[in-house]
Design a protein around this motif. Sequence first.
Motif, short mmCIF file in Angstrom:
data_model
loop_
_atom_site.label_atom_id
_atom_site.label_comp_id
_atom_site.label_asym_id
_atom_site.label_seq_id
_atom_site.Cartn_x
_atom_site.Cartn_y
_atom_site.Cartn_z
N TYR A 98 44.79 -23.61 -52.64
CA TYR A 98 45.72 -23.47 -53.77
C TYR A 98 47.17 -23.68 -53.31
O TYR A 98 47.96 -24.33 -53.99
N ILE A 99 47.50 -23.14 -52.15
CA ILE A 99 48.86 -23.31 -51.63
C ILE A 99 49.16 -24.79 -51.38
O ILE A 99 50.25 -25.29 -51.70
N GLY A 100 48.18 -25.51 -50.84
CA GLY A 100 48.37 -26.93 -50.61
C GLY A 100 48.57 -27.71 -51.90
O GLY A 100 49.47 -28.57 -51.98
N LEU A 101 47.77 -27.41 -52.93
CA LEU A 101 47.91 -28.10 -54.21
C LEU A 101 49.27 -27.83 -54.85
O LEU A 101 49.95 -28.75 -55.33
N CYS A 102 49.67 -26.57 -54.86
CA CYS A 102 50.97 -26.21 -55.47
C CYS A 102 52.13 -26.81 -54.67
O CYS A 102 53.14 -27.22 -55.26
N SER A 103 51.99 -26.88 -53.35
CA SER A 103 53.04 -27.49 -52.54
C SER A 103 53.18 -28.98 -52.83
O SER A 103 54.30 -29.51 -52.89
N LEU A 104 52.05 -29.65 -53.05
CA LEU A 104 52.12 -31.07 -53.40
C LEU A 104 52.83 -31.29 -54.73
O LEU A 104 53.63 -32.22 -54.89
N LEU A 105 52.56 -30.42 -55.71
CA LEU A 105 53.25 -30.52 -56.98
C LEU A 105 54.75 -30.29 -56.82
O LEU A 105 55.58 -30.98 -57.43
N GLN A 142 55.88 -24.68 -64.46
CA GLN A 142 54.86 -24.28 -65.43
C GLN A 142 53.54 -24.97 -65.15
O GLN A 142 52.47 -24.37 -65.35
N LEU A 143 53.56 -26.20 -64.68
CA LEU A 143 52.32 -26.88 -64.32
C LEU A 143 51.66 -26.23 -63.12
O LEU A 143 50.42 -26.20 -63.01
N VAL A 144 52.47 -25.71 -62.19
CA VAL A 144 51.92 -24.96 -61.07
C VAL A 144 51.23 -23.69 -61.57
O VAL A 144 50.13 -23.34 -61.12
N VAL A 145 51.86 -23.02 -62.53
CA VAL A 145 51.25 -21.83 -63.14
C VAL A 145 49.94 -22.21 -63.81
O VAL A 145 48.93 -21.50 -63.70
N LEU A 146 49.94 -23.34 -64.51
CA LEU A 146 48.72 -23.81 -65.18
C LEU A 146 47.60 -24.04 -64.17
O LEU A 146 46.45 -23.66 -64.41
N LEU A 147 47.94 -24.68 -63.06
CA LEU A 147 46.93 -24.95 -62.03
C LEU A 147 46.34 -23.64 -61.49
O LEU A 147 45.11 -23.53 -61.34
N LYS A 148 47.18 -22.67 -61.23
CA LYS A 148 46.67 -21.39 -60.70
C LYS A 148 45.88 -20.62 -61.76
O LYS A 148 44.92 -19.91 -61.42
N ASP A 149 46.26 -20.77 -63.02
CA ASP A 149 45.57 -20.03 -64.08
C ASP A 149 44.16 -20.54 -64.34
O ASP A 149 43.38 -19.86 -65.02
N THR A 150 43.83 -21.72 -63.82
CA THR A 150 42.44 -22.16 -63.96
C THR A 150 41.48 -21.20 -63.26
O THR A 150 40.28 -21.18 -63.58
N ALA A 151 41.99 -20.40 -62.31
CA ALA A 151 41.14 -19.43 -61.62
C ALA A 151 40.57 -18.39 -62.56
O ALA A 151 39.54 -17.77 -62.26
N LEU A 179 36.74 -27.54 -56.23
CA LEU A 179 38.09 -28.10 -56.28
C LEU A 179 38.20 -29.18 -57.34
O LEU A 179 39.18 -29.23 -58.10
N LEU A 180 37.21 -30.05 -57.42
CA LEU A 180 37.23 -31.12 -58.42
C LEU A 180 37.18 -30.55 -59.84
O LEU A 180 37.86 -31.05 -60.75
N ASN A 181 36.39 -29.50 -60.04
CA ASN A 181 36.35 -28.86 -61.36
C ASN A 181 37.69 -28.22 -61.70
O ASN A 181 38.14 -28.28 -62.86
N THR A 182 38.34 -27.63 -60.71
CA THR A 182 39.67 -27.06 -60.94
C THR A 182 40.67 -28.15 -61.32
O THR A 182 41.43 -28.00 -62.28
N LEU A 183 40.66 -29.25 -60.58
CA LEU A 183 41.59 -30.34 -60.86
C LEU A 183 41.28 -31.00 -62.20
O LEU A 183 42.21 -31.42 -62.92
#
Length: 293
Positions: A246-253, A199-208, A66-70
Amino acid sequence: MSTVLYETPGPRAKTRNRITNIVVIVVLVGALAWLINRMYQNGQFEGRLWRQFQYSSIQQQLLDGLLNTLRAAGLAAVLALLFGAVFAAARISDHKWVRTPATLIVELFRAVPLLILMFYFYFGNIQFQLGLSPFWAVVFGLTLYNGSVLAEIFRAGIAAVPKGQREAAYALGLRKNQVVRLVLLPQAISAMLPAIVSQLVVLLKDTALGFIITYAELLYVAKQMGGRLTYGFPYIPTYIVVALIYIGLCSLLSLLARYLEGRSRRRRKITGAPPPMTEAPDAAHTLDADDKI
């Protein structure tokens, strides 16, 4: 009241809409129940498959992923915003020699798939010994792709401001950079904010996608955890846990975007006008006495 694009529904239309909504909800709930039942029948809820998550070492691996993703998403988001701001400014430039190359660059990186950009930096580093780790391959790929999309969002947001605002600012004697910075951007930010956060939410998910080039982000860690024979190859339970993260992170954004948007609306409602322009009075003082109204 009716508008050109939307007509207020009457009693019958409202009834049809309610019935349609109920039918859709019932279908979705039924599909979810069927999926859960199939997973139960296939033994995906057995304790052995979920037992690994009680160990601190497994929890630490998820935290590291998670930290690497963030870390990758945070750095790429900052660079993408800077990239988008610079190239949006270049795209609205009056100088063709600035506007044309910026347009070509933005359209190029918008058209190239993100995974190919990551491959370019990853395998280019292997071939030419550029000294880039998989982390930087992920960050640079995310920056170029999402930065190009953000550049178009910024440009469209500025263009959406009523033309009269621009003309009034020029009439006060402001230069173009002052018009954009003091007049157009403060009004465009509120309109652009939902699209920027999306778009930032898309960016976060694209780190996968980084797991394909061996970057140890959340999905890469989940793939390793799911392949453990000791726990019966718990791929589905592991991916469920990762999906919830991932759902939690995107919901926070999304919540952050709603908060900022609501705060901006409250400020405009209280003041009744856009944020004040600090340099406009100085420009107004440069007008001759005969030109003042």
